[in-house]
Design a protein around this motif. Structure first.
Motif, PDB file in Angstrom:
ATOM      1  N   LEU A  29       0.823  -1.214   0.000  1.00 30.14           N
ATOM      2  CA  LEU A  29       0.000   0.000   0.000  1.00 30.14           C
ATOM      3  C   LEU A  29       0.856   1.262   0.000  1.00 30.14           C
ATOM      4  O   LEU A  29       0.523   2.260  -0.660  1.00 30.14           O
ATOM      5  CB  LEU A  29      -0.933  -0.003   1.215  1.00 30.14           C
TER       6      LEU A  29
ATOM      7  N   ARG B 113     -11.983  -0.688   8.315  1.00 27.41           N
ATOM      8  CA  ARG B 113     -10.759  -0.736   7.526  1.00 27.41           C
ATOM      9  C   ARG B 113     -10.432   0.628   6.938  1.00 27.41           C
ATOM     10  O   ARG B 113      -9.279   1.087   6.990  1.00 27.41           O
ATOM     11  CB  ARG B 113     -10.918  -1.762   6.400  1.00 27.41           C
TER      12      ARG B 113
ATOM     13  N   GLN C 261      -9.027   3.262   9.544  1.00 25.45           N
ATOM     14  CA  GLN C 261      -7.650   3.033   9.980  1.00 25.45           C
ATOM     15  C   GLN C 261      -6.648   3.285   8.861  1.00 25.45           C
ATOM     16  O   GLN C 261      -5.578   3.872   9.080  1.00 25.45           O
ATOM     17  CB  GLN C 261      -7.490   1.600  10.492  1.00 25.45           C
ATOM     18  N   LEU C 262      -6.997   2.852   7.653  1.00 24.35           N
ATOM     19  CA  LEU C 262      -6.052   2.973   6.544  1.00 24.35           C
ATOM     20  C   LEU C 262      -5.985   4.397   6.001  1.00 24.35           C
ATOM     21  O   LEU C 262      -4.945   4.826   5.487  1.00 24.35           O
ATOM     22  CB  LEU C 262      -6.420   1.984   5.443  1.00 24.35           C
TER      23      LEU C 262
ATOM     24  N   LYS D  28      -3.412   6.005   8.162  1.00 26.06           N
ATOM     25  CA  LYS D  28      -2.036   5.542   7.927  1.00 26.06           C
ATOM     26  C   LYS D  28      -1.552   5.856   6.511  1.00 26.06           C
ATOM     27  O   LYS D  28      -0.365   6.073   6.294  1.00 26.06           O
ATOM     28  CB  LYS D  28      -1.952   4.033   8.188  1.00 26.06           C
TER      29      LYS D  28
ATOM     30  N   LEU E 184      -2.016  -7.184   6.685  1.00 25.65           N
ATOM     31  CA  LEU E 184      -2.000  -5.978   7.498  1.00 25.65           C
ATOM     32  C   LEU E 184      -1.865  -6.362   8.972  1.00 25.65           C
ATOM     33  O   LEU E 184      -2.748  -7.004   9.534  1.00 25.65           O
ATOM     34  CB  LEU E 184      -3.277  -5.171   7.271  1.00 25.65           C
TER      35      LEU E 184
ATOM     36  N   ASP F 243      -1.027  -1.877  11.684  1.00 25.27           N
ATOM     37  CA  ASP F 243      -1.581  -1.199  10.510  1.00 25.27           C
ATOM     38  C   ASP F 243      -3.097  -1.129  10.557  1.00 25.27           C
ATOM     39  O   ASP F 243      -3.702  -0.113  10.204  1.00 25.27           O
ATOM     40  CB  ASP F 243      -1.163  -1.929   9.224  1.00 25.27           C
ATOM     41  N   CYS F 244      -3.719  -2.234  10.992  1.00 24.19           N
ATOM     42  CA  CYS F 244      -5.185  -2.325  10.925  1.00 24.19           C
ATOM     43  C   CYS F 244      -5.688  -3.378  11.907  1.00 24.19           C
ATOM     44  O   CYS F 244      -5.504  -4.578  11.683  1.00 24.19           O
ATOM     45  CB  CYS F 244      -5.620  -2.669   9.499  1.00 24.19           C
TER      46      CYS F 244
END
Length: 496
Positions: free
Chosen positions: A269, A285, A288-289, A292, A341, A345-346
């Motif tokens: 990613l 998802r 959180q992403l 980041k 992930l 990360d997640c």
């Protein structure tokens, strides 16, 4: 998996042969079959797997149903008079026929999932002898009437969704039950749910709490099925009255995975070009992403695994999509995982990666039978996660995420809440001891539920500790402002 007890002596199996039911027997069965209304497609689990391999992933449900019905007629273990009904899981006459010498299921030894020494007896092995003993050490209720190969003279009916992944998951549960209870036959009953039918709207926008379970629970309530197999993350933390989760099977990898468009193979990613579009219908998802990877864009994508992968591969709309690693592994598509992930990360969804078996709470025969499938570690982790979610009054319409670990008798729970764009969040970790001995005492609390789960073969004190852990962590976040974050997230999601 614990080894089975050795047989008392060599077993000699008679050659397989087709047993034709007498006209009298068929006459007795027809009234029972005619009561199943509306008709539901029932297909052999093994026939379905053969059909998927033979026909590939792109064919429609109508073709699959036609193929499986034909397979049932030509000897997939089904009823000769009713080609849409199969029993024995499609294993043929040797599976479907009654065995003269059963080795009833027994949970007599500590399982691999036992939590330190305190959970000895929570897993187990099949024991020898006719009838066997139940997971609590008490004799099992006789599930097999003399001369029959099912409950009450019929197969045990297992409800499931029609999707390929749901059928694979159900097949795995039925196989485990068949290993424990070789004298029983099983019939799989497939149906569509609300979540399967509404494919043009994000799950978080539909507003229904039981998107993938309601129709299955209705069939359970009408006695059309005896048990239902779910992905645990699809089950609300509060079940309808009269139902319980009778088994939580050993958890598959609960992490999320990234599947990349073929042109992006080998990337992660962080290496995707700016403004690359990532597909996910999960607010958890995306929140959180987004935090980041702010350079990426996130867009809803709906459909089953087959449909979402097809949308990814055949169009240029998405650079990658986010899916549960467990589903990809069960489908045999681990090679499509480009990036796992980590919890850093997640954090994953409550119950993700675990399979649940829902039953009628007062159906002791079926409840005792499926209890042998409980995995103690998974039960305790999921009780804590579900208690956390329930206390927060969360669901798929708000971003709530967890991570759990059980080590040396200590249960660790990390929980978090997020705003829709991930800019505002709260995250904390707590732990508690779950190292308690199993008590085999009969009493009024034998069938007590913890956030919908009945697990008589897991120490009650450990379950209480796990539930309290989830409640206390949620209360801590609420005291720090989690209610406001989730309230704003819910309002913004409704307004989208």
């Amino acid at each position: 998996m614990p080894s089975a007890a050795p047989d008392a002596g060599p077993r000699h199996r008679a050659p397989s042969r087709v047993v034709r039911a007498s006209p009298c027997a068929l006459g007795l069965l027809r009234p029972l079959l005619s009561l199943r209304s509306p008709p539901i497609n029932r297909t052999s689990s093994r026939a379905v797997r053969r059909e998927y391999r033979a026909r590939g992933e792109g064919r429609g449900l109508r073709e699959r149903a036609a193929f499986c019905s034909a397979a049932a007629v030509t000897g997939a273990g089904g009823s000769r008079g009713h080609p849409d009904v199969t029993s024995g899981g499609g294993a043929g006459p040797s599976r479907g026929a009654v065995r003269a010498e059963g080795r009833g299921g027994v949970m007599a030894e500590p399982g691999a999932a036992a939590v330190s020494r305190g959970l000895a007896g929570a897993g187990g092995a099949r024991g020898g002898g006719r009838g066997g003993r139940g997971v609590t050490g008490r004799p099992l209720t006789r599930l097999l009437p003399q001369g029959e190969n099912g409950v009450g003279g019929r197969a045990v009916r297992v409800g499931t969704r029609r999707s390929q992944l749901a059928r694979i998951q159900t097949d795995s549960v039925v196989e485990m039950l068949r290993e424990l209870y070789p004298d029983l036959s099983f019939e799989i009953v497939a149906m569509s749910t609300t979540g399967d039918k509404i494919l043009d709207t994000a799950l978080s926008k539909i507003g229904e709490k039981s998107l993938f379970t309601k129709e299955l629970e209705n069939a359970l309530e009408r006695n059309e099925v005896d048990l239902v197999v779910h992905s645990l993350k699809d089950l609300p933390t509060s079940l309808p009255p009269g139902f319980t989760i009778g088994a939580v099977c050993k958890r598959e990898n609960p992490l999320d995975a990234v599947v990349f468009h073929p042109k992006n193979c080998g990337k992660t990613l962080s290496l995707l070009p700016e403004k690359s579009v990532i597909g996910t219908s999960s607010l958890r998802r995306a929140a959180q992403l987004k935090k980041k990877f702010p350079q990426l864009e996130f867009r809803d994508i709906r459909g089953n695994l087959n449909t979402r992968l097809k949308k990814l591969d055949e169009k240029e709309d998405f650079s990658a999509i986010i899916l549960a690693a467990a589903g990809l592994k069960r489908m045999g598509w681990e090679n499509r995982i480009g990036q796992l992930l980590s919890p850093e990360d997640c954090l994953y969804a409550v119950g993700q990666g675990a399979l649940a078996v829902e039953v009628r709470a007062k159906d002791q025969e079926i409840l005792n039978m499926v209890s042998a499938l409980h995995d103690a570690d998974t039960v305790l982790r999921c009780i804590a996660e579900r208690a956390f979610m329930k206390r927060l009054e969360g669901g798929c319409s708000v971003p709530v995420a967890v991570n759990t670990m059980l080590k040396d008798g200590q249960l660790y729970l990390t929980g978090a809440v997020y705003s829709l764009d991930g800019s505002d969040s709260l995250k904390e970790t707590m732990q508690t001891s779950v190292n308690y001995p199993q008590k085999n005492e009969d009493g009024p609390n034998d069938d007590v539920q913890h956030v919908g789960i009945t697990a008589k073969n897991v120490p009650g004190q450990a379950q209480e500790a796990a539930e309290n852990l989830g409640v206390e962590l949620a209360s801590l976040l609420l005291s720090k402002g989690a209610k406001h974050i989730l309230s704003v997230a819910r309002q913004l999601n409704d307004a989208r």
